[in-house]
Design a protein around this motif. Structure first.
Motif, mmCIF file in Angstrom:
data_model
loop_
_atom_site.group_PDB
_atom_site.id
_atom_site.type_symbol
_atom_site.label_atom_id
_atom_site.label_comp_id
_atom_site.label_asym_id
_atom_site.label_seq_id
_atom_site.Cartn_x
_atom_site.Cartn_y
_atom_site.Cartn_z
ATOM 1 N N ILE A 30 0.854 -1.191 0.000
ATOM 2 C CA ILE A 30 0.000 0.000 0.000
ATOM 3 C C ILE A 30 0.894 1.247 0.000
ATOM 4 N N ILE A 31 1.990 1.172 0.751
ATOM 5 C CA ILE A 31 2.931 2.292 0.801
ATOM 6 C C ILE A 31 4.032 2.021 -0.207
ATOM 7 N N THR A 32 4.305 2.989 -1.049
ATOM 8 C CA THR A 32 5.254 2.747 -2.128
ATOM 9 C C THR A 32 6.053 4.011 -2.454
ATOM 10 N N ALA A 33 7.217 3.797 -3.048
ATOM 11 C CA ALA A 33 8.042 4.942 -3.446
ATOM 12 C C ALA A 33 7.943 5.183 -4.943
ATOM 13 N N SER A 34 7.120 4.370 -5.645
ATOM 14 C CA SER A 34 7.007 4.567 -7.092
ATOM 15 C C SER A 34 5.618 5.077 -7.445
ATOM 16 N N ASP A 35 5.502 5.711 -8.593
ATOM 17 C CA ASP A 35 4.223 6.213 -9.070
ATOM 18 C C ASP A 35 3.853 5.420 -10.315
ATOM 19 N N ALA A 36 3.060 4.350 -10.099
ATOM 20 C CA ALA A 36 2.799 3.387 -11.171
ATOM 21 C C ALA A 36 2.179 4.021 -12.404
ATOM 22 N N GLU A 37 1.252 4.925 -12.218
ATOM 23 C CA GLU A 37 0.545 5.479 -13.360
ATOM 24 C C GLU A 37 1.175 6.769 -13.859
ATOM 25 N N GLY A 38 2.184 7.265 -13.128
ATOM 26 C CA GLY A 38 2.817 8.517 -13.526
ATOM 27 C C GLY A 38 1.832 9.668 -13.550
ATOM 28 N N ALA A 39 0.772 9.515 -12.775
ATOM 29 C CA ALA A 39 -0.294 10.520 -12.837
ATOM 30 C C ALA A 39 -0.055 11.675 -11.871
ATOM 31 N N GLY A 40 0.821 11.431 -10.918
ATOM 32 C CA GLY A 40 1.187 12.505 -10.010
ATOM 33 C C GLY A 40 0.110 12.910 -9.022
ATOM 34 N N SER A 41 -0.943 12.106 -8.888
ATOM 35 C CA SER A 41 -2.022 12.480 -7.972
ATOM 36 C C SER A 41 -2.008 11.569 -6.746
ATOM 37 N N MET A 42 -0.859 11.562 -6.058
ATOM 38 C CA MET A 42 -0.701 10.603 -4.970
ATOM 39 C C MET A 42 -0.804 11.273 -3.596
ATOM 40 N N PHE A 43 -1.255 10.477 -2.633
ATOM 41 C CA PHE A 43 -1.269 10.939 -1.247
ATOM 42 C C PHE A 43 0.088 10.630 -0.627
ATOM 43 N N ARG A 44 0.665 11.596 0.037
ATOM 44 C CA ARG A 44 1.942 11.416 0.698
ATOM 45 C C ARG A 44 1.765 10.573 1.962
ATOM 46 N N ALA A 45 2.701 9.659 2.200
ATOM 47 C CA ALA A 45 2.702 8.921 3.462
ATOM 48 C C ALA A 45 3.933 9.363 4.236
ATOM 49 N N THR A 46 3.719 10.106 5.291
ATOM 50 C CA THR A 46 4.864 10.672 5.999
ATOM 51 C C THR A 46 4.578 10.799 7.487
ATOM 52 N N ILE A 47 5.626 10.780 8.301
ATOM 53 C CA ILE A 47 5.430 11.073 9.726
ATOM 54 C C ILE A 47 6.053 12.427 10.080
ATOM 55 N N LEU A 48 6.544 13.118 9.056
ATOM 56 C CA LEU A 48 7.154 14.425 9.344
ATOM 57 C C LEU A 48 6.067 15.440 9.698
ATOM 58 N N ASP A 49 6.403 16.344 10.591
ATOM 59 C CA ASP A 49 5.474 17.402 10.977
ATOM 60 C C ASP A 49 5.511 18.500 9.917
ATOM 61 N N PRO A 50 4.401 18.723 9.215
ATOM 62 C CA PRO A 50 4.436 19.693 8.113
ATOM 63 C C PRO A 50 4.832 21.104 8.573
ATOM 64 N N GLU A 51 4.555 21.427 9.821
ATOM 65 C CA GLU A 51 4.877 22.773 10.327
ATOM 66 C C GLU A 51 6.368 22.920 10.615
ATOM 67 N N ASN A 52 6.984 21.759 10.828
ATOM 68 C CA ASN A 52 8.334 21.839 11.359
ATOM 69 C C ASN A 52 9.220 20.742 10.739
ATOM 70 N N ALA A 53 9.115 20.585 9.417
ATOM 71 C CA ALA A 53 9.825 19.482 8.762
ATOM 72 C C ALA A 53 11.316 19.797 8.636
ATOM 73 N N PRO A 54 12.173 18.789 8.804
ATOM 74 C CA PRO A 54 13.606 19.015 8.597
ATOM 75 C C PRO A 54 13.873 19.404 7.142
ATOM 76 N N LYS A 55 14.842 20.271 6.923
ATOM 77 C CA LYS A 55 15.117 20.762 5.566
ATOM 78 C C LYS A 55 16.515 20.380 5.112
ATOM 79 N N THR A 56 16.675 20.215 3.811
ATOM 80 C CA THR A 56 17.998 20.000 3.227
ATOM 81 C C THR A 56 18.682 21.366 3.114
ATOM 82 N N PRO A 57 20.005 21.372 2.854
ATOM 83 C CA PRO A 57 20.687 22.663 2.696
ATOM 84 C C PRO A 57 20.040 23.531 1.605
ATOM 85 N N GLU A 58 19.351 22.870 0.617
ATOM 86 C CA GLU A 58 18.704 23.664 -0.448
ATOM 87 C C GLU A 58 17.342 24.191 -0.017
#
Ligand code: 4AD
Ligand code: MG
Length: 462
Positions: free
Chosen positions: A160-188
């Motif tokens: 059910i949880i996957t890292a690929s987008d089978a249909e390439g449709a781009g309309s996927m629900f994110r599965a994450t435990i990160l806090d959207p208000e306070n997510a860790p960021k990359t240097p970029e």
């Protein structure tokens, strides 16, 4: 005393025998002497009539028997003199398990609109309509397993949880435990998913196909039957954000075998549901759609029309019909186009093949013309697309070229491409939207009414 199911009592009544039934009161009517209770326990669309000789009971206690209450009745099964029922119960003892206050219980006798019932989806299985719909849902699900089991396909569980987008449709629900208000960021300054639960960006699956193909490359034939998720904002009577999909996939099938499989499969499960859900289908036919049974029989008794996308577009162009979305070679067909072909032109289910590659997914087998792919959609009356599938591209170089052309990330796909390196084989499969099939079987017109708790944009109640 052991409880009997109402379905069994009505089907093969043994008159003169003591019985025990338990269920929910649909209606209560009568006078000071006698009460007639219509009791339903979910085992059948039919309620059984319980006849209560009131002077023999505690009047105050029986006041709790109102619409919606749950009761247990011990009594005698007798032949019914009333019209339309074979058996009824002469009550000896009644216990009330749970009352339903008439002032607040929302499902009183009168007919309710489907829209209103959607708002009380937690209670609607107790109506005749939704009882019928959900029993049919069970019969169909069972028939699907039965069909593939008989055909030698294995039930294969894809994630059910996957890292690929089978249909390439781009309309996927994110599965994450990160806090959207306070997510860790990359240097970029982007969200750093390497710190997320899976150490990468993951989604809820839109299709089990890619993993299903891996199964087919080992077990020969597999099928999936599970929930899939699409964050489509399309607010239509045919789209859900969470729906169930059945995806068979088999090695050594080409597009023609795939069409044969789809047609045979649909006919089997429809005829199974018609046999095992006869009373429910008859009820829905009489209540909502009096052409339902005719349409079901029509699909069973006719060979599906097979034609190419190019031929289909020609017919649509020549039709002289003004469509909301104009049609020409290259456009993705809308439900109005599909329904014109099925309901007006051919008056028969259609399997359309060989679509332009740009409107279909990357994995479909490329035809020699360089323009089309070996995809197939099964189009049904009143529904439009019920199945989407294809023969798969089994050639590594061709598939890789397409992935590059579409700028797809290899990150979540390398394992899929590997199947074309290690013992690749011609293969094909398709996906059936379970709720689209449910629409067809029940004659209901809104997809929200064929799944117990629909998930659509702005609605995740219950
Ligand atoms: O045509 P689709 O997108 O095809 C696939 O996902 C392929 N991976 C299937 C395969 O070849 N194994 O979706 C397949 C079917 C559609 O024909 C439709 O019946 C249903 O899934 N479907 C939906 N049903 C309800 N709500 C939605 N949002 C749906 N999107 C697709
Ligand atoms: Mg499709």
């Amino acid at each position: 005393m052991k409880r009997s199911k109402i379905d069994d009592l009505l089907k093969s009544p043994e008159f003169g025998k003591p019985v025990c039934v338990k269920g929910w009161v649909r209606t209560r009517r009568g006078n000071k002497q006698v009460a007639f209770i219509a009791l339903n326990d979910g085992s059948t669309i039919h309620s059984i009539q319980v006849v209560v000789d009131l002077p023999q009971f505690d009047e105050e206690y029986l006041k709790g028997i109102t619409t919606g209450a749950c009761i247990c009745v011990n009594g005698m099964l007798v032949e019914s003199l009333g019209q339309g029922q074979s058996a009824e119960i002469q009550a000896k003892e009644i216990e009330i398990y749970g009352k339903a206050d008439p002032a607040t219980y929302p499902l009183q006798k009168k007919g309710h609109s489907l829209e209103f019932l959607r708002e009380i989806a937690y209670l609607r299985p107790r109506t005749n309509t939704f009882g019928a719909v959900f029993r049919l849902r069970h019969h169909l699900a069972y028939a699907i397993h039965d069909y593939f089991n008989k055909q030698g396909f294995y039930y294969f569980h894809t994630p059910i949880i996957t890292a690929s987008d089978a249909e390439g449709a781009g309309s996927m629900f994110r599965a994450t435990i990160l806090d959207p208000e306070n997510a860790p960021k990359t240097p970029e300054g982007k969200v750093d998913y390497s710190q997320d639960f899976f150490g990468r960006h993951t989604n809820l699956t839109v299709s089990g196909q890619l993993e299903g193909e891996l199964g087919a490359m080992a077990l020969g034939g597999i099928y999936t039957f599970g929930p899939t998720f699409r964050a489509e904002n399309s607010n239509t009577p045919r789209h859900l954000a969470e729906f169930w999909m059945i995806e068979p996939e088999a090695a050594f099938l080409d597009i023609n075998d795939n069409m044969d499989l789809a047609e045979d499969f649909l006919k089997y499960v429809i005829s199974y549901a018609m046999e095992h859900g006869k009373d429910d289908i008859e009820f829905l036919n009489s209540m909502y759609d009096n052409e339902l049974i005719e349409r079901l029989n029509f699909v069973l008794n006719n060979k599906f029309i097979r034609l190419t996308y190019t031929e289909g577009v020609e017919i649509l162009e020549k039709s002289g019909r003004k469509f909301e979305f104009p049609v020409h070679w290259g456009v993705d067909l809308q439900s109005e186009h599909e329904r014109y072909l099925v309901e007006e032109h051919f008056r028969c289910p259609v399997i359309m093949t060989d679509y332009p590659k740009d409107i279909k997914s990357f994995y479909m087998k490329q035809n020699d013309d360089g323009k089309t792919v070996r995809g197939m959609d099964v189009l049904f009356p009143k529904i439009g697309e019920i199945i989407g599938g294809s023969e798969r591209e089994s050639d590594y170089d061709k598939l890789m070229n397409r992935v590059k052309e579409l700028n797809m990330s290899l990150d979540g796909l390398w394992w899929y491409l590997d199947t074309r390196k290690f013992g690749t084989a011609p293969h094909a499969g398709f996906g059936l939207g379970f709720e689209r099939l449910m629409l067809f079987i029940t004659g209901m017109s809104n997809i929200r009414d064929v799944i117990p708790f629909p998930r659509t944009s702005k609605n995740a109640d219950f």
